[in-house]
Scaffold this motif. Structure first.
Motif, short mmCIF file in Angstrom:
data_model
loop_
_atom_site.label_atom_id
_atom_site.label_comp_id
_atom_site.label_asym_id
_atom_site.label_seq_id
_atom_site.Cartn_x
_atom_site.Cartn_y
_atom_site.Cartn_z
N CYS A 62 0.81 -1.22 0.00
CA CYS A 62 0.00 0.00 0.00
C CYS A 62 0.84 1.27 0.00
CB CYS A 62 -0.96 0.01 1.19
SG CYS A 62 -0.18 0.27 2.81
N GLY A 63 2.06 1.21 0.54
CA GLY A 63 2.93 2.37 0.59
C GLY A 63 2.81 3.19 1.86
N TYR A 64 1.88 2.86 2.74
CA TYR A 64 1.66 3.65 3.96
C TYR A 64 2.52 3.20 5.14
CZ TYR A 64 -2.41 5.90 1.87
OH TYR A 64 -3.24 6.64 1.07
N SER A 65 3.15 2.04 5.06
CA SER A 65 3.94 1.53 6.17
C SER A 65 5.08 2.48 6.53
CB SER A 65 4.52 0.16 5.80
OG SER A 65 5.39 -0.29 6.82
N LYS A 66 5.32 2.62 7.82
CA LYS A 66 6.45 3.42 8.28
C LYS A 66 7.72 2.58 8.37
CE LYS A 66 3.63 6.65 10.90
NZ LYS A 66 3.29 7.19 12.23
N LYS A 67 7.62 1.29 8.07
CA LYS A 67 8.76 0.37 8.11
C LYS A 67 9.10 -0.11 6.70
CE LYS A 67 7.80 -1.34 12.73
NZ LYS A 67 7.59 -2.53 13.56
N GLN A 68 9.06 0.77 5.74
CA GLN A 68 9.32 0.41 4.33
C GLN A 68 10.64 -0.33 4.19
OE1 GLN A 68 7.39 0.58 1.71
NE2 GLN A 68 5.76 1.59 2.82
N PRO A 69 10.68 -1.32 3.36
CA PRO A 69 9.68 -1.77 2.41
C PRO A 69 8.73 -2.81 2.98
CG PRO A 69 11.67 -3.00 2.03
CD PRO A 69 11.96 -2.03 3.16
N CYS A 71 5.75 -4.39 5.72
CA CYS A 71 4.43 -4.02 6.23
C CYS A 71 4.46 -3.79 7.73
CB CYS A 71 3.45 -5.14 5.89
SG CYS A 71 1.79 -4.86 6.51
N ASP A 72 3.72 -2.76 8.18
CA ASP A 72 3.53 -2.54 9.61
C ASP A 72 2.04 -2.55 9.97
OD1 ASP A 72 2.52 -0.11 8.75
OD2 ASP A 72 3.95 1.13 9.84
N GLY A 73 1.18 -2.95 9.02
CA GLY A 73 -0.26 -3.03 9.27
C GLY A 73 -1.03 -1.76 8.93
N ALA A 74 -0.37 -0.75 8.38
CA ALA A 74 -1.03 0.52 8.08
C ALA A 74 -2.18 0.35 7.07
CB ALA A 74 -0.02 1.53 7.55
N HIS A 75 -2.11 -0.66 6.22
CA HIS A 75 -3.15 -0.89 5.21
C HIS A 75 -4.52 -1.15 5.85
CE1 HIS A 75 -1.76 -4.93 6.27
NE2 HIS A 75 -2.99 -5.33 5.97
N LYS A 76 -4.54 -1.62 7.08
CA LYS A 76 -5.81 -1.94 7.75
C LYS A 76 -6.66 -0.70 7.93
CE LYS A 76 -3.76 -5.84 10.14
NZ LYS A 76 -3.27 -6.36 11.41
N LEU A 77 -6.03 0.45 8.12
CA LEU A 77 -6.77 1.70 8.30
C LEU A 77 -6.74 2.58 7.05
CD1 LEU A 77 -5.66 2.67 11.91
CD2 LEU A 77 -7.84 1.69 11.20
N LYS A 78 -5.62 2.60 6.36
CA LYS A 78 -5.44 3.57 5.29
C LYS A 78 -5.66 3.02 3.89
CE LYS A 78 -2.36 6.38 8.05
NZ LYS A 78 -1.09 7.03 8.14
N ALA A 79 -5.61 1.72 3.71
CA ALA A 79 -5.75 1.15 2.37
C ALA A 79 -6.45 -0.21 2.44
CB ALA A 79 -4.40 1.03 1.69
N GLN A 80 -7.64 -0.21 3.00
CA GLN A 80 -8.39 -1.46 3.09
C GLN A 80 -8.61 -2.01 1.69
OE1 GLN A 80 -11.86 -0.59 5.40
NE2 GLN A 80 -10.70 -0.16 7.23
N GLY A 81 -8.34 -3.24 1.51
CA GLY A 81 -8.42 -3.86 0.20
C GLY A 81 -7.05 -4.24 -0.33
N LEU A 82 -6.02 -3.65 0.24
CA LEU A 82 -4.65 -4.04 -0.11
C LEU A 82 -4.08 -4.84 1.05
CD1 LEU A 82 -3.17 -0.80 -1.73
CD2 LEU A 82 -3.88 -2.90 -2.87
N SER A 83 -3.36 -5.88 0.74
CA SER A 83 -2.74 -6.73 1.76
C SER A 83 -1.26 -6.86 1.44
CB SER A 83 -3.36 -8.12 1.74
OG SER A 83 -4.72 -8.07 2.03
N PRO A 84 -0.45 -7.12 2.46
CA PRO A 84 0.98 -7.29 2.19
C PRO A 84 1.23 -8.54 1.36
CG PRO A 84 0.48 -7.88 4.46
CD PRO A 84 -0.77 -7.29 3.89
N LEU A 85 2.33 -8.53 0.66
CA LEU A 85 2.76 -9.70 -0.10
C LEU A 85 3.73 -10.48 0.78
CD1 LEU A 85 2.95 -11.21 -2.90
CD2 LEU A 85 5.08 -9.96 -3.16
#
Length: 129
Positions: A62-69, A71-85
């Motif tokens: 999603c690109g919202y994680s603060k731990k790039q590259p 996932c830190d779970g930010a997609h749950k609030l900011k990009a529902q519908g995208l999941s980590p690979l």
């Protein structure tokens, strides 16, 4: 007499079915989207990372994680519908993981960040909330 019972049964069944369904006006109108949200671009360059063979990683899509590259779970609030690979490298290795989130070879960089649509795009900056 059996004819009368049959007609009454038919009327009762018909009325019961009609009452069981809510009227069409009571149904809320909801717009459903079948397309996932577009990822934001946290970096216009790939991330060089050391990967351990056999370890499971979760690459941020999603690109919202603060731990790039990753996932830190930010997609749950900011990009529902995208999941980590999720992926598991076979051996220890150095890898270049995509930072723009538009690679055609996820999670690895394929040079997509060099294309005009990424170069001209606005880089996502996390805002303090």
């Amino acid at each position: 007499m059996s004819m009368l019972v049959t007609k009454l049964d038919h009327i009762w069944i018909t009325l019961t079915l009609r009452l069981a369904r809510p009227p069409a006006t009571a149904t809320p109108k909801v717009q459903l989207s079948t397309l996932p949200p577009e990822p934001v671009i946290p970096s216009k360059k790939p991330f060089k990372v050391e990967l351990l063979g056999g370890k499971r990683y979760s690459w941020c899509t999603c690109g919202y994680s603060k731990k790039q590259p990753f996932c830190d779970g930010a997609h749950k609030l900011k990009a529902q519908g995208l999941s980590p690979l999720r992926f598991v490298p076979e051996t220890d290795s150095t890898a270049w993981l995509c930072g723009c989130k538009y690679t055609n070879n996820p999670p690895y960089c394929d040079g997509t960040h060099k294309q005009d649509f990424i170069i001209s795009a606005t880089l996502h900056k996390e805002t303090e909330s």
